[in-house]
Design an enzyme around this catalytic site. Structure first.
Site, PDB file in Angstrom:
ATOM      1  N   GLY A   1      59.253  66.120  -2.821  1.00 33.19           N
ATOM      2  CA  GLY A   1      59.041  64.777  -3.353  1.00 33.19           C
ATOM      3  C   GLY A   1      57.726  64.199  -2.907  1.00 33.19           C
ATOM      4  O   GLY A   1      56.862  64.909  -2.394  1.00 33.19           O
ATOM      5  N   ASN A   2      57.554  62.916  -3.112  1.00 33.49           N
ATOM      6  CA  ASN A   2      56.332  62.240  -2.659  1.00 33.49           C
ATOM      7  C   ASN A   2      56.694  60.845  -2.165  1.00 33.49           C
ATOM      8  O   ASN A   2      57.838  60.415  -2.255  1.00 33.49           O
ATOM      9  CB  ASN A   2      55.284  62.207  -3.771  1.00 33.49           C
ATOM     10  CG  ASN A   2      55.788  61.478  -4.994  1.00 33.49           C
ATOM     11  OD1 ASN A   2      55.991  60.272  -4.966  1.00 33.49           O
ATOM     12  ND2 ASN A   2      56.015  62.216  -6.077  1.00 33.49           N
ATOM     13  N   ARG A   3      55.672  60.123  -1.654  1.00 30.88           N
ATOM     14  CA  ARG A   3      55.937  58.857  -0.968  1.00 30.88           C
ATOM     15  C   ARG A   3      55.977  57.645  -1.893  1.00 30.88           C
ATOM     16  O   ARG A   3      56.041  56.524  -1.416  1.00 30.88           O
ATOM     17  CB  ARG A   3      54.827  58.592   0.054  1.00 30.88           C
ATOM     18  CG  ARG A   3      54.758  59.549   1.202  1.00 30.88           C
ATOM     19  CD  ARG A   3      53.505  59.196   1.998  1.00 30.88           C
ATOM     20  NE  ARG A   3      53.140  60.211   2.945  1.00 30.88           N
ATOM     21  CZ  ARG A   3      53.499  60.191   4.231  1.00 30.88           C
ATOM     22  NH1 ARG A   3      54.230  59.205   4.683  1.00 30.88           N
ATOM     23  NH2 ARG A   3      53.115  61.149   5.046  1.00 30.88           N
TER      24      ARG A   3
END
Ligand code: CTP
Length: 437
Positions: free
Chosen positions: A240-242
């Site tokens: 995923g990412n932030r």
């Protein structure tokens, strides 16, 4: 709820570009600018009428002067004494009270904003057809200020073609009709039709008041993606990412206040649904693409604010991947995800449709942004500088908006809401004339 919720009314109207009315349909003189904005809270007869008490409290506590105009059936749910005590004004449902003051004309003329919450199917129908049998419908006909409807009804009534057409008519005329929430309805049934959270309706009201004359997205459909995709490896893990979704949600809220119909495709954001937007929830890049391709044909503007994973695991393990003593872990093989922005830009679903992208860059922000704009083929690219503590999850950011026409609009460090307004300013200027809702 964002911190700005309890922003004082005077500040909220500061950018409105119009003075509060004096009460006679004329703008107030400059010296009277401190007068509280005048809000009419229309309440129609549904069980959700009790939630309008909370909305009323928020409006009065944040410095608005509120006149409550219930329908006769609304008083079956919440009585006159409650509305009168909470608003500090007398309450009437029909036009025969205070006849000498011509209240049925004056209340609408004097309003800076009318909010109808809950709006039943009956009230929406009357408003769409211009009926004027009671004080609320008279007020709706005499008001020349923005009007927000927050519908609440059973799913079948909301989905009925008659209601759909009435809602489309009201939106075409510039009213903001908030999408109802999904959840438990009166009785045992659940579905779309719940009155949104009063805090969310308040937020829409506050923004519509602040937007004032900037109602330049009326009759437009905008589709915004937000959040960050998650690409599952096994049932418990993902790549995923932030991204928090804050920028995309700010864009959705600002577009609602400027009069657009908004579809928000949200990837894994923990933020509450913005009232007024139709929210479609997705998880992966492939699901996000499907939702965007489905919504785009009907859109005047498509904005890709979501952080999309460029790659996903080549395989998905249906059981949890276990570590084995004495064995090195298997490398994770990746495959490319579709480039949604490039696809939406190349295959415009409608002539004149505008496509807006976002770019996260860590260095050489403008040259990299220009190259990305050309590669993706979009009309506008909002370029942010990102780093560990910059932009992802933050309340504020700094950006430059690059146009395919060579334009460059710097947006100074500030709240994500301000960047959202700049994006819509540029979009509204670039859109071809509306052809009708
Ligand atoms: N985007 C997309 N589909 C992808 C990747 C990105 O639609 N598979 C969109 C994003 O929503 C954003 C824009 O493309 O609007 C740019 O995203 P960014 O991550 O900055 O660019 P990348 O295409 O990933 O380019 P690079 O890896 O070279 O930085």
């Amino acid at each position: 709820m964002e911190e700005s919720t309890n922003q004082p009314a005077a500040e909220a109207t500061a950018g409105a570009g119009r003075e509060p009315h004096t009460g006679a349909g004329e703008p107030a003189a400059a010296g009277a600018a401190a007068r509280k904005p005048s809000v009419v809270l229309g309440v129609s007869g549904g069980i959700a009428a009790y939630k309008a008490c909370e909305l009323l409290r928020r409006l009065t506590e944040s410095g608005h002067d509120v006149r409550v105009v219930p329908t006769a059936s609304a008083l079956h749910f919440v009585g006159e004494a409650t509305w009168s005590a909470l608003s500090g004004h007398p309450v009437s449902t029909e036009v025969w009270t205070d006849v000498h003051e011509v209240a049925h004309v004056r209340i609408g003329q004097a309003a800076d904003l009318v909010v109808v919450a809950p709006a039943t199917a009956d009230t929406l129908a009357k408003a769409a057809h211009g009926l004027a049998g009671d004080l609320l419908t008279n007020t709706l006909l005499t008001a020349r200020c923005p009007v927000v409807f927050a519908p609440a009804m059973h799913t079948e009534m909301w989905e009925h073609p008659a209601t759909r057409e009435n809602v489309a008519t009201l939106r075409r005329r510039g009213a903001v009709v908030i999408e109802p929430a999904v959840g438990r309805l009166t009785g045992v049934d659940t579905g779309k039709g719940r009155l949104p959270d009063p805090g969310e309706i308040f937020e829409v009201a506050r923004r519509v008041l602040a937007a004032g004359a900037r109602r330049d997205l009326v009759g437009r459909h905008v589709v915004v993606s937000a959040g960050g995709t998650r690409e599952p490896l096994d049932p418990v893990r993902f790549l995923g990412n932030r991204s928090s979704g804050k920028q995309g949600y700010a864009l959705a809220r600002a577009a609602v206040a400027r009069g657009a119909r908004v579809t928000l495709v949200s990837a894994n954001s923990a933020l509450p649904d913005p009232a007024g937007a139709d929210v479609v929830r997705v998880g992966t890049a492939v699901q996000l693409r499907e939702a965007m391709v489905k919504a785009a044909p009907d859109a005047d503007v498509v904005v890709m604010a979501a952080a999309v994973a460029d790659f996903r695991p080549a395989t998905y393990a249906t059981g949890k991947i276990k570590k084995r003593d004495g064995q090195e872990p298997e490398p994770i093989a990746l495959v490319r995800n579709p480039d949604i922005l490039a696809e939406l830009s190349a295959e415009r679903a409608r002539p004149g449709q505008l496509v807006v992208g976002f770019a996260a860059e860590t260095d050489d922000v403008v040259p990299n942004g220009r190259a990305k704009l050309a590669r993706k083929g979009c009309d506008l690219l909002v370029v942010n500088e990102v780093g560990e503590h910059k932009t992802f999850g933050a309340e504020e950011n700094e950006a430059v908006v690059l146009g395919a026409d060579g334009s460059e609009t710097p947006v100074p460090y500030g709240p994500k809401e301000a960047l959202a307004e700049t994006v819509w300013d540029l979009v509204a200027r670039a859109l071809p004339p509306a052809t009708g809702a």
